[in-house]
Scaffold this motif. Structure first.
Motif, PDB file in Angstrom:
ATOM      1  N   GLU A 157     -20.557  -2.647 -24.157  1.00  0.00           N
ATOM      2  CA  GLU A 157     -20.575  -2.948 -22.726  1.00  0.00           C
ATOM      3  C   GLU A 157     -21.745  -3.853 -22.370  1.00  0.00           C
ATOM      4  N   ASP A 169     -22.968  -8.794 -15.862  1.00  0.00           N
ATOM      5  CA  ASP A 169     -22.980  -7.818 -14.783  1.00  0.00           C
ATOM      6  C   ASP A 169     -21.750  -8.037 -13.912  1.00  0.00           C
ATOM      7  N   ARG A 221     -16.516  -1.588 -16.606  1.00  0.00           N
ATOM      8  CA  ARG A 221     -17.245  -2.840 -16.387  1.00  0.00           C
ATOM      9  C   ARG A 221     -16.309  -4.043 -16.528  1.00  0.00           C
ATOM     10  N   HIS A 244     -14.085  -4.394 -13.465  1.00  0.00           N
ATOM     11  CA  HIS A 244     -14.771  -4.893 -12.273  1.00  0.00           C
ATOM     12  C   HIS A 244     -14.625  -6.409 -12.145  1.00  0.00           C
TER      13      HIS A 244
END
Length: 100
Positions: free
Chosen positions: A38, A43, A96, A99
């Motif tokens: 990850e 981000d 993640r 997202h």
């Protein structure tokens, strides 16, 4: 069509690590490695809402997560089924990624 620049950057970071392949790792070692992978993702962008839900299934409840982007509706829909082969990964391991 060229590959998305963010996807290309991710693949380049992974290639530079010269990691063993999943078959070389085996399931037990791969499960330990996945949370570390990850860190290779950028981000994630901010979302308007992330909602956990559960729907009934013949083998028990099916957990799902709905990601709502910011901005005016309607939004397009993408249904993502992760490819862990019932061996690797779970809902939190792809959070993640989803997202983005």
């Amino acid at each position: 069509m060229p590959l998305n620049p963010e996807a290309r950057a991710y693949l380049d970071r992974v290639a530079a690590l010269n990691l063993p392949t999943l078959p070389e790792l085996g399931a037990v070692r791969a499960r330990k490695f996945l949370p570390q992978a990850e860190d290779l993702c950028a981000d994630p962008p901010a979302l308007a809402r992330v909602e956990n839900r559960s729907i009934p299934g013949t083998g028990g409840a099916i957990e799902l997560r709905i990601y709502t982007p910011p901005g005016d509706r309607p939004h397009p829909i993408l249904v993502y089924f992760h490819g862990g082969g019932w061996v690797l990964g779970d809902l939190d391991r792809v959070d993640r990624l989803c997202h983005t």
